[in-house]
Every structure is written in C-alpha cells, then in structure tokens.
Scaffold this motif. Structure first.
Motif, PDB file in Angstrom:
ATOM      1  N   ASP A  53       0.844  -1.210   0.000  1.00  0.00           N
ATOM      2  CA  ASP A  53       0.000   0.000   0.000  1.00  0.00           C
ATOM      3  C   ASP A  53       0.876   1.256   0.000  1.00  0.00           C
ATOM      4  O   ASP A  53       0.621   2.201  -0.765  1.00  0.00           O
ATOM      5  CB  ASP A  53      -0.922   0.013   1.225  1.00  0.00           C
ATOM      6  CG  ASP A  53      -2.008  -1.055   1.163  1.00  0.00           C
ATOM      7  OD1 ASP A  53      -2.254  -1.607   0.074  1.00  0.00           O
ATOM      8  OD2 ASP A  53      -2.604  -1.336   2.228  1.00  0.00           O
ATOM      9  N   ASP A  54       1.907   1.265   0.850  1.00  0.00           N
ATOM     10  CA  ASP A  54       2.826   2.408   0.893  1.00  0.00           C
ATOM     11  C   ASP A  54       3.545   2.576  -0.439  1.00  0.00           C
ATOM     12  O   ASP A  54       3.702   3.703  -0.937  1.00  0.00           O
ATOM     13  CB  ASP A  54       3.859   2.233   2.008  1.00  0.00           C
ATOM     14  CG  ASP A  54       3.271   2.434   3.399  1.00  0.00           C
ATOM     15  OD1 ASP A  54       2.108   2.885   3.500  1.00  0.00           O
ATOM     16  OD2 ASP A  54       3.975   2.127   4.381  1.00  0.00           O
ATOM     17  N   ALA A  55       3.987   1.479  -1.020  1.00  0.00           N
ATOM     18  CA  ALA A  55       4.710   1.533  -2.300  1.00  0.00           C
ATOM     19  C   ALA A  55       3.812   2.087  -3.402  1.00  0.00           C
ATOM     20  O   ALA A  55       4.270   2.870  -4.247  1.00  0.00           O
ATOM     21  CB  ALA A  55       5.224   0.148  -2.676  1.00  0.00           C
ATOM     22  N   GLU A  56       2.549   1.712  -3.386  1.00  0.00           N
ATOM     23  CA  GLU A  56       1.619   2.224  -4.401  1.00  0.00           C
ATOM     24  C   GLU A  56       1.458   3.730  -4.261  1.00  0.00           C
ATOM     25  O   GLU A  56       1.418   4.467  -5.258  1.00  0.00           O
ATOM     26  CB  GLU A  56       0.260   1.526  -4.300  1.00  0.00           C
ATOM     27  CG  GLU A  56      -0.807   2.055  -5.229  1.00  0.00           C
ATOM     28  CD  GLU A  56      -0.409   2.063  -6.710  1.00  0.00           C
ATOM     29  OE1 GLU A  56      -0.961   2.893  -7.456  1.00  0.00           O
ATOM     30  OE2 GLU A  56       0.441   1.257  -7.118  1.00  0.00           O
ATOM     31  N   GLY A  57       1.394   4.244  -3.046  1.00  0.00           N
ATOM     32  CA  GLY A  57       1.297   5.692  -2.825  1.00  0.00           C
ATOM     33  C   GLY A  57       2.524   6.426  -3.351  1.00  0.00           C
ATOM     34  O   GLY A  57       2.400   7.458  -4.024  1.00  0.00           O
ATOM     35  N   VAL A  58       3.706   5.898  -3.083  1.00  0.00           N
ATOM     36  CA  VAL A  58       4.936   6.529  -3.566  1.00  0.00           C
ATOM     37  C   VAL A  58       5.002   6.447  -5.093  1.00  0.00           C
ATOM     38  O   VAL A  58       5.397   7.414  -5.763  1.00  0.00           O
ATOM     39  CB  VAL A  58       6.179   5.880  -2.913  1.00  0.00           C
ATOM     40  CG1 VAL A  58       7.470   6.358  -3.562  1.00  0.00           C
ATOM     41  CG2 VAL A  58       6.196   6.177  -1.417  1.00  0.00           C
ATOM     42  N   ARG A  59       4.598   5.314  -5.663  1.00  0.00           N
ATOM     43  CA  ARG A  59       4.603   5.170  -7.126  1.00  0.00           C
ATOM     44  C   ARG A  59       3.667   6.184  -7.778  1.00  0.00           C
ATOM     45  O   ARG A  59       4.024   6.847  -8.740  1.00  0.00           O
ATOM     46  CB  ARG A  59       4.176   3.749  -7.523  1.00  0.00           C
ATOM     47  CG  ARG A  59       4.276   3.496  -9.046  1.00  0.00           C
ATOM     48  CD  ARG A  59       3.290   2.457  -9.528  1.00  0.00           C
ATOM     49  NE  ARG A  59       1.901   2.790  -9.299  1.00  0.00           N
ATOM     50  CZ  ARG A  59       1.176   3.643 -10.029  1.00  0.00           C
ATOM     51  NH1 ARG A  59       1.711   4.304 -11.031  1.00  0.00           N
ATOM     52  NH2 ARG A  59      -0.096   3.875  -9.761  1.00  0.00           N
ATOM     53  N   ARG A  60       2.468   6.323  -7.210  1.00  0.00           N
ATOM     54  CA  ARG A  60       1.478   7.260  -7.758  1.00  0.00           C
ATOM     55  C   ARG A  60       1.990   8.698  -7.676  1.00  0.00           C
ATOM     56  O   ARG A  60       1.915   9.454  -8.645  1.00  0.00           O
ATOM     57  CB  ARG A  60       0.145   7.103  -7.016  1.00  0.00           C
ATOM     58  CG  ARG A  60      -1.007   7.871  -7.630  1.00  0.00           C
ATOM     59  CD  ARG A  60      -2.335   7.651  -6.905  1.00  0.00           C
ATOM     60  NE  ARG A  60      -2.245   7.909  -5.467  1.00  0.00           N
ATOM     61  CZ  ARG A  60      -2.231   6.975  -4.515  1.00  0.00           C
ATOM     62  NH1 ARG A  60      -2.304   5.709  -4.834  1.00  0.00           N
ATOM     63  NH2 ARG A  60      -2.144   7.309  -3.236  1.00  0.00           N
ATOM     64  N   GLN A  61       2.542   9.075  -6.516  1.00  0.00           N
ATOM     65  CA  GLN A  61       3.099  10.431  -6.364  1.00  0.00           C
ATOM     66  C   GLN A  61       4.234  10.665  -7.357  1.00  0.00           C
ATOM     67  O   GLN A  61       4.332  11.744  -7.960  1.00  0.00           O
ATOM     68  CB  GLN A  61       3.632  10.639  -4.944  1.00  0.00           C
ATOM     69  CG  GLN A  61       2.582  10.861  -3.904  1.00  0.00           C
ATOM     70  CD  GLN A  61       3.202  11.023  -2.514  1.00  0.00           C
ATOM     71  OE1 GLN A  61       4.349  10.631  -2.275  1.00  0.00           O
ATOM     72  NE2 GLN A  61       2.446  11.598  -1.600  1.00  0.00           N
ATOM     73  N   GLY A  62       5.109   9.708  -7.518  1.00  0.00           N
ATOM     74  CA  GLY A  62       6.226   9.844  -8.447  1.00  0.00           C
ATOM     75  C   GLY A  62       5.753   9.990  -9.877  1.00  0.00           C
ATOM     76  O   GLY A  62       6.290  10.806 -10.637  1.00  0.00           O
ATOM     77  N   SER A  63       4.751   9.227 -10.235  1.00  0.00           N
ATOM     78  CA  SER A  63       4.204   9.308 -11.589  1.00  0.00           C
ATOM     79  C   SER A  63       3.585  10.683 -11.839  1.00  0.00           C
ATOM     80  O   SER A  63       3.812  11.304 -12.888  1.00  0.00           O
ATOM     81  CB  SER A  63       3.165   8.206 -11.785  1.00  0.00           C
ATOM     82  OG  SER A  63       2.627   8.240 -13.069  1.00  0.00           O
ATOM     83  N   GLU A  64       2.810  11.177 -10.874  1.00  0.00           N
ATOM     84  CA  GLU A  64       2.192  12.502 -11.015  1.00  0.00           C
ATOM     85  C   GLU A  64       3.250  13.603 -11.080  1.00  0.00           C
ATOM     86  O   GLU A  64       3.146  14.542 -11.884  1.00  0.00           O
ATOM     87  CB  GLU A  64       1.239  12.759  -9.842  1.00  0.00           C
ATOM     88  CG  GLU A  64      -0.003  11.892  -9.870  1.00  0.00           C
ATOM     89  CD  GLU A  64      -0.808  11.966  -8.572  1.00  0.00           C
ATOM     90  OE1 GLU A  64      -0.415  12.712  -7.636  1.00  0.00           O
ATOM     91  OE2 GLU A  64      -1.831  11.257  -8.492  1.00  0.00           O
ATOM     92  N   LEU A  65       4.274  13.495 -10.249  1.00  0.00           N
ATOM     93  CA  LEU A  65       5.349  14.488 -10.249  1.00  0.00           C
ATOM     94  C   LEU A  65       6.091  14.469 -11.580  1.00  0.00           C
ATOM     95  O   LEU A  65       6.398  15.528 -12.150  1.00  0.00           O
ATOM     96  CB  LEU A  65       6.311  14.232  -9.089  1.00  0.00           C
ATOM     97  CG  LEU A  65       7.462  15.214  -8.951  1.00  0.00           C
ATOM     98  CD1 LEU A  65       6.953  16.638  -8.730  1.00  0.00           C
ATOM     99  CD2 LEU A  65       8.371  14.790  -7.815  1.00  0.00           C
ATOM    100  N   SER A  66       6.362  13.292 -12.096  1.00  0.00           N
ATOM    101  CA  SER A  66       7.061  13.172 -13.379  1.00  0.00           C
ATOM    102  C   SER A  66       6.262  13.834 -14.505  1.00  0.00           C
ATOM    103  O   SER A  66       6.825  14.578 -15.324  1.00  0.00           O
ATOM    104  CB  SER A  66       7.292  11.694 -13.699  1.00  0.00           C
ATOM    105  OG  SER A  66       7.830  11.537 -14.979  1.00  0.00           O
ATOM    106  N   GLU A  67       4.963  13.590 -14.534  1.00  0.00           N
ATOM    107  CA  GLU A  67       4.118  14.215 -15.563  1.00  0.00           C
ATOM    108  C   GLU A  67       4.128  15.744 -15.428  1.00  0.00           C
ATOM    109  O   GLU A  67       4.222  16.468 -16.429  1.00  0.00           O
ATOM    110  CB  GLU A  67       2.687  13.682 -15.468  1.00  0.00           C
ATOM    111  CG  GLU A  67       2.546  12.233 -15.891  1.00  0.00           C
ATOM    112  CD  GLU A  67       1.156  11.671 -15.609  1.00  0.00           C
ATOM    113  OE1 GLU A  67       0.235  12.441 -15.258  1.00  0.00           O
ATOM    114  OE2 GLU A  67       0.999  10.446 -15.725  1.00  0.00           O
ATOM    115  N   SER A  68       4.038  16.222 -14.198  1.00  0.00           N
ATOM    116  CA  SER A  68       4.051  17.678 -13.965  1.00  0.00           C
ATOM    117  C   SER A  68       5.380  18.291 -14.402  1.00  0.00           C
ATOM    118  O   SER A  68       5.403  19.361 -15.022  1.00  0.00           O
ATOM    119  CB  SER A  68       3.818  17.989 -12.487  1.00  0.00           C
ATOM    120  OG  SER A  68       2.527  17.600 -12.105  1.00  0.00           O
ATOM    121  N   LEU A  69       6.475  17.621 -14.100  1.00  0.00           N
ATOM    122  CA  LEU A  69       7.801  18.130 -14.499  1.00  0.00           C
ATOM    123  C   LEU A  69       7.942  18.144 -16.018  1.00  0.00           C
ATOM    124  O   LEU A  69       8.510  19.091 -16.583  1.00  0.00           O
ATOM    125  CB  LEU A  69       8.913  17.274 -13.885  1.00  0.00           C
ATOM    126  CG  LEU A  69       9.184  17.506 -12.396  1.00  0.00           C
ATOM    127  CD1 LEU A  69      10.145  16.450 -11.856  1.00  0.00           C
ATOM    128  CD2 LEU A  69       9.728  18.895 -12.148  1.00  0.00           C
TER     129      LEU A  69
END
Length: 181
Positions: A53-69
């Motif tokens: 569950d924690d890993a999925e949260g970090v993956r989702r945040q990283g994916s969103e941050l990457s798209e924003s960047l």
C-alpha cells in the motif's frame, strides 16, 4: 518362537513402548511448530500487504510528479514562481520517498524478526525425528513377523468350521504361542 524372533519382538515391544510414551510430547511439539509457522506467515503477509500500500502511494506520487515536471519543462511561459512551486513538489516527494524507504526498512526488520521461530522449529523437528527414528527398524521387524505369521493363521482358520475341522483349544494356544502371546 526362536530366540532371535523373541529378541526381535522384545526390541520392537520396547521401541513401541518408548514411542507410545514420547508420542504425546512429539505431537505437542509439532503443534507448537505449526502454530508458530502460522503466526509468522500471517505476520509476514500483513507486513508485505502494508508495504505494498505504501509503495503504491509513492509510485502514484512519483508518476504525477514526473508528468508535472515534463509539462513544466515544455511550457513556454515558465515563471520563477511556477518553478519554485514545482521545486516544492519535488522536495515533498523526496521527503515522502525517504519516509517510505525508512518504513520499508522497518518492515523488512519486522519480517526478519517474524522468522525467528525457524531456528526453534528446526530444533523441535530434530527432537521429534530423534524420537521417531529409533522405533522405525523395530517396528518394521515386528510388522514383518506379523506378516510372516498371518498366512499360517489364515490357513488354519480357512473354510467352514465343522466340529471335525474346528480348532481345538490346544491348537489355539499353540498358534498364540507362535505369535508371542
């Protein structure tokens, strides 16, 4: 019954007697190992589920941050304020990833600790095997003796028992004596 057969029967009897006394303890020890194994497996599965569950949260945040960047990198009107906002998002994500790594490290330690039963269970299993192994050969000898005696019993008891063919008490006593009774 020959002296060798009598000795073999006595050894088998002694082994059976010892095994019958130790069997309840062996069963209790194996039940303990089973309970410890079940508890450890449940704990490990719960810990892994939590980490996923924690890993999925970090993956989702990283994916969103990457798209924003990526969007920000191609934006024609990149302002200092937007760049600073993005830097704050990156810093927040880095902190989140670091916290996640710390949680995973702790979970890995807990998973290792949940396996502490393994050494003890190995000792218990070795003890139970030590109880059972000495009885194996005498039990096999005893079974072989009974299997060898079985055809004689079947031959003597085969067919309809008419008064002229029925076994007499002396025959029964002799048969039982052959079997060690």
């Amino acid at each position: 019954m020959s002296q060798s057969e009598a000795s073999s029967t006595a050894r088998a009897h002694d082994a059976l007697h010892k095994l019958s006394q130790e069997l309840p303890d062996a069963c209790e020890r194996l039940d303990y190992v089973k309970r410890m194994t079940d508890q450890a497996a449940s704990k490990v599965l719960n810990l892994v589920d939590s980490a996923q569950d924690d890993a999925e949260g970090v993956r989702r945040q990283g994916s969103e941050l990457s798209e924003s960047l990526q969007r920000l990198a191609v934006a024609p009107d990149l302002s200092v304020e937007r760049a600073r906002a993005m830097m704050r998002l990156c810093a927040a994500y880095a902190a989140s990833a670091a916290a996640f790594a710390e949680r995973v490290k702790g979970l890995q330690t807990e998973i290792m600790m949940a396996q502490d039963f393994q050494d003890l269970s190995g000792q218990v299993i070795n003890k139970v095997l030590g109880m059972l192994r000495p009885a194996e050969a005498p039990l096999q000898e005893l079974l072989a003796q009974f299997e060898a005696a079985a055809p004689a019993v079947e031959e003597q008891l085969a067919g309809v028992q008419t008064p002229d063919k029925a076994l007499q008490q002396d025959d029964v006593d002799a048969l039982l004596a052959e079997m060690g009774f």
